[in-house]
Write a protein that holds these residues in place. Structure first.
Motif, PDB file in Angstrom:
ATOM      1  N   LEU A  19      43.853  31.408  47.881  1.00 19.69           N
ATOM      2  CA  LEU A  19      44.196  32.519  47.002  1.00 19.69           C
ATOM      3  C   LEU A  19      44.446  33.754  47.852  1.00 19.69           C
ATOM      4  O   LEU A  19      43.615  34.112  48.689  1.00 19.69           O
ATOM      5  CB  LEU A  19      43.045  32.783  46.024  1.00 19.69           C
ATOM      6  CG  LEU A  19      43.231  33.896  45.017  1.00 19.69           C
ATOM      7  CD1 LEU A  19      44.379  33.569  44.075  1.00 19.69           C
ATOM      8  CD2 LEU A  19      41.960  34.096  44.224  1.00 19.69           C
ATOM      9  N   ILE A  20      45.604  34.372  47.653  1.00 21.61           N
ATOM     10  CA  ILE A  20      45.935  35.615  48.348  1.00 21.61           C
ATOM     11  C   ILE A  20      46.034  36.703  47.283  1.00 21.61           C
ATOM     12  O   ILE A  20      46.866  36.629  46.390  1.00 21.61           O
ATOM     13  CB  ILE A  20      47.256  35.488  49.133  1.00 21.61           C
ATOM     14  CG1 ILE A  20      47.156  34.355  50.143  1.00 21.61           C
ATOM     15  CG2 ILE A  20      47.582  36.818  49.823  1.00 21.61           C
ATOM     16  CD1 ILE A  20      48.464  34.005  50.823  1.00 21.61           C
ATOM     17  N   ILE A  21      45.153  37.696  47.388  1.00 27.13           N
ATOM     18  CA  ILE A  21      45.091  38.769  46.403  1.00 27.13           C
ATOM     19  C   ILE A  21      45.530  40.072  47.042  1.00 27.13           C
ATOM     20  O   ILE A  21      45.058  40.424  48.122  1.00 27.13           O
ATOM     21  CB  ILE A  21      43.651  38.953  45.876  1.00 27.13           C
ATOM     22  CG1 ILE A  21      43.127  37.668  45.261  1.00 27.13           C
ATOM     23  CG2 ILE A  21      43.590  40.092  44.869  1.00 27.13           C
ATOM     24  CD1 ILE A  21      41.673  37.765  44.838  1.00 27.13           C
ATOM     25  N   ASP A  22      46.420  40.788  46.368  1.00 29.23           N
ATOM     26  CA  ASP A  22      46.798  42.117  46.834  1.00 29.23           C
ATOM     27  C   ASP A  22      45.647  43.072  46.546  1.00 29.23           C
ATOM     28  O   ASP A  22      45.061  43.047  45.460  1.00 29.23           O
ATOM     29  CB  ASP A  22      48.062  42.586  46.112  1.00 29.23           C
ATOM     30  CG  ASP A  22      48.656  43.815  46.752  1.00 29.23           C
ATOM     31  OD1 ASP A  22      47.967  44.861  46.787  1.00 29.23           O
ATOM     32  OD2 ASP A  22      49.797  43.747  47.217  1.00 29.23           O
ATOM     33  N   ALA A  23      45.323  43.906  47.490  1.00 31.41           N
ATOM     34  CA  ALA A  23      44.223  44.851  47.330  1.00 31.41           C
ATOM     35  C   ALA A  23      44.476  45.840  46.200  1.00 31.41           C
ATOM     36  O   ALA A  23      43.545  46.439  45.679  1.00 31.41           O
ATOM     37  CB  ALA A  23      43.981  45.609  48.639  1.00 31.41           C
ATOM     38  N   ARG A  24      45.724  45.977  45.805  1.00 28.07           N
ATOM     39  CA  ARG A  24      46.066  46.905  44.724  1.00 28.07           C
ATOM     40  C   ARG A  24      46.435  46.151  43.454  1.00 28.07           C
ATOM     41  O   ARG A  24      47.284  46.584  42.688  1.00 28.07           O
ATOM     42  CB  ARG A  24      47.197  47.811  45.169  1.00 28.07           C
ATOM     43  CG  ARG A  24      46.748  48.754  46.292  1.00 28.07           C
ATOM     44  CD  ARG A  24      47.823  49.703  46.705  1.00 28.07           C
ATOM     45  NE  ARG A  24      48.239  50.507  45.552  1.00 28.07           N
ATOM     46  CZ  ARG A  24      49.250  51.343  45.563  1.00 28.07           C
ATOM     47  NH1 ARG A  24      49.952  51.500  46.661  1.00 28.07           N
ATOM     48  NH2 ARG A  24      49.563  52.017  44.498  1.00 28.07           N
ATOM     49  N   LEU A  25      45.772  45.033  43.207  1.00 26.66           N
ATOM     50  CA  LEU A  25      46.007  44.257  41.998  1.00 26.66           C
ATOM     51  C   LEU A  25      45.833  45.146  40.778  1.00 26.66           C
ATOM     52  O   LEU A  25      44.818  45.839  40.644  1.00 26.66           O
ATOM     53  CB  LEU A  25      45.016  43.088  41.938  1.00 26.66           C
ATOM     54  CG  LEU A  25      45.106  42.150  40.743  1.00 26.66           C
ATOM     55  CD1 LEU A  25      46.417  41.367  40.783  1.00 26.66           C
ATOM     56  CD2 LEU A  25      43.931  41.198  40.740  1.00 26.66           C
ATOM     57  N   SER A  26      46.821  45.138  39.907  1.00 26.78           N
ATOM     58  CA  SER A  26      46.739  46.003  38.725  1.00 26.78           C
ATOM     59  C   SER A  26      45.818  45.388  37.679  1.00 26.78           C
ATOM     60  O   SER A  26      45.618  44.188  37.633  1.00 26.78           O
ATOM     61  CB  SER A  26      48.136  46.205  38.125  1.00 26.78           C
ATOM     62  OG  SER A  26      48.636  44.999  37.609  1.00 26.78           O
ATOM     63  N   ASP A  27      45.235  46.236  36.880  1.00 23.65           N
ATOM     64  CA  ASP A  27      44.494  45.819  35.703  1.00 23.65           C
ATOM     65  C   ASP A  27      43.183  45.088  35.986  1.00 23.65           C
ATOM     66  O   ASP A  27      42.609  44.490  35.100  1.00 23.65           O
ATOM     67  CB  ASP A  27      45.393  44.939  34.829  1.00 23.65           C
ATOM     68  CG  ASP A  27      44.886  44.828  33.404  1.00 23.65           C
ATOM     69  OD1 ASP A  27      44.205  45.758  32.953  1.00 23.65           O
ATOM     70  OD2 ASP A  27      45.160  43.812  32.763  1.00 23.65           O
ATOM     71  N   ALA A  28      42.715  45.091  37.237  1.00 21.25           N
ATOM     72  CA  ALA A  28      41.442  44.427  37.550  1.00 21.25           C
ATOM     73  C   ALA A  28      40.959  44.879  38.922  1.00 21.25           C
ATOM     74  O   ALA A  28      41.744  45.341  39.747  1.00 21.25           O
ATOM     75  CB  ALA A  28      41.612  42.925  37.537  1.00 21.25           C
ATOM     76  N   ASP A  29      39.689  44.711  39.147  1.00 19.01           N
ATOM     77  CA  ASP A  29      39.105  44.995  40.446  1.00 19.01           C
ATOM     78  C   ASP A  29      39.298  43.753  41.324  1.00 19.01           C
ATOM     79  O   ASP A  29      38.720  42.704  41.026  1.00 19.01           O
ATOM     80  CB  ASP A  29      37.627  45.312  40.277  1.00 19.01           C
ATOM     81  CG  ASP A  29      36.917  45.495  41.603  1.00 19.01           C
ATOM     82  OD1 ASP A  29      37.592  45.685  42.632  1.00 19.01           O
ATOM     83  OD2 ASP A  29      35.670  45.458  41.599  1.00 19.01           O
ATOM     84  N   PRO A  30      40.111  43.849  42.369  1.00 18.45           N
ATOM     85  CA  PRO A  30      40.367  42.673  43.205  1.00 18.45           C
ATOM     86  C   PRO A  30      39.095  42.062  43.790  1.00 18.45           C
ATOM     87  O   PRO A  30      39.008  40.854  43.951  1.00 18.45           O
ATOM     88  CB  PRO A  30      41.285  43.195  44.309  1.00 18.45           C
ATOM     89  CG  PRO A  30      41.922  44.396  43.726  1.00 18.45           C
ATOM     90  CD  PRO A  30      40.901  44.994  42.803  1.00 18.45           C
ATOM     91  N   ALA A  31      38.102  42.882  44.080  1.00 10.06           N
ATOM     92  CA  ALA A  31      36.852  42.354  44.626  1.00 10.06           C
ATOM     93  C   ALA A  31      36.146  41.469  43.605  1.00 10.06           C
ATOM     94  O   ALA A  31      35.608  40.416  43.943  1.00 10.06           O
ATOM     95  CB  ALA A  31      35.937  43.493  45.066  1.00 10.06           C
ATOM     96  N   ALA A  32      36.160  41.869  42.345  1.00  9.53           N
ATOM     97  CA  ALA A  32      35.535  41.069  41.292  1.00  9.53           C
ATOM     98  C   ALA A  32      36.296  39.762  41.077  1.00  9.53           C
ATOM     99  O   ALA A  32      35.691  38.708  40.877  1.00  9.53           O
ATOM    100  CB  ALA A  32      35.469  41.859  39.994  1.00  9.53           C
ATOM    101  N   VAL A  33      37.626  39.834  41.125  1.00  9.48           N
ATOM    102  CA  VAL A  33      38.433  38.623  40.986  1.00  9.48           C
ATOM    103  C   VAL A  33      38.163  37.678  42.160  1.00  9.48           C
ATOM    104  O   VAL A  33      37.973  36.482  41.983  1.00  9.48           O
ATOM    105  CB  VAL A  33      39.939  38.961  40.884  1.00  9.48           C
ATOM    106  CG1 VAL A  33      40.784  37.709  40.909  1.00  9.48           C
ATOM    107  CG2 VAL A  33      40.208  39.765  39.624  1.00  9.48           C
ATOM    108  N   ALA A  34      38.124  38.234  43.361  1.00 11.88           N
ATOM    109  CA  ALA A  34      37.841  37.415  44.539  1.00 11.88           C
ATOM    110  C   ALA A  34      36.475  36.762  44.432  1.00 11.88           C
ATOM    111  O   ALA A  34      36.307  35.583  44.758  1.00 11.88           O
ATOM    112  CB  ALA A  34      37.912  38.263  45.802  1.00 11.88           C
ATOM    113  N   ALA A  35      35.499  37.501  43.953  1.00 12.50           N
ATOM    114  CA  ALA A  35      34.154  36.948  43.805  1.00 12.50           C
ATOM    115  C   ALA A  35      34.133  35.839  42.762  1.00 12.50           C
ATOM    116  O   ALA A  35      33.501  34.806  42.963  1.00 12.50           O
ATOM    117  CB  ALA A  35      33.175  38.051  43.425  1.00 12.50           C
ATOM    118  N   ALA A  36      34.854  36.027  41.664  1.00 13.15           N
ATOM    119  CA  ALA A  36      34.885  35.010  40.609  1.00 13.15           C
ATOM    120  C   ALA A  36      35.546  33.725  41.098  1.00 13.15           C
ATOM    121  O   ALA A  36      35.049  32.630  40.871  1.00 13.15           O
ATOM    122  CB  ALA A  36      35.617  35.541  39.384  1.00 13.15           C
TER     123      ALA A  36
END
Length: 86
Positions: free
Chosen positions: A33-50
């Motif tokens: 999974l590659i997440i942009d640090a500026r993911l809109s509409d959510a905290d990328p850190a929380a998404v990464a943790a999930a």
């Protein structure tokens, strides 16, 4: 990456929101999974943790800010950081 990875045989899914990303992860069972640090509409850190709770899904964060990755690896959900442009 969206254009490059398929040339190496990888299927790429994209999401512009955190909830959509989580839905795609549940449906597609990604290898990475590659997440942009500026993911809109959510905290990328929380998404990464999930998503990163599953031990076989490495999570990478990408950002144009070269120092933005310093705090990401501390929580253990993120295994790497990609600086844009790639």
């Amino acid at each position: 990456l969206q254009e490059c990875l398929p040339t190496f045989g990888h299927q790429v899914y994209t999401a512009d929101t955190g909830p959509r990303l989580l839905d795609l992860c549940r449906a597609a069972a990604p290898d990475v999974l590659i997440i942009d640090a500026r993911l809109s509409d959510a905290d990328p850190a929380a998404v990464a943790a999930a998503v990163g709770r599953h031990p076989t899904v490495p999570v990478l964060v990408s950002s144009a800010a070269p120092d933005a990755g310093s705090g990401w690896a501390a929580d253990g959900a993120v295994v790497g950081f990609l600086v844009k442009p790639l």
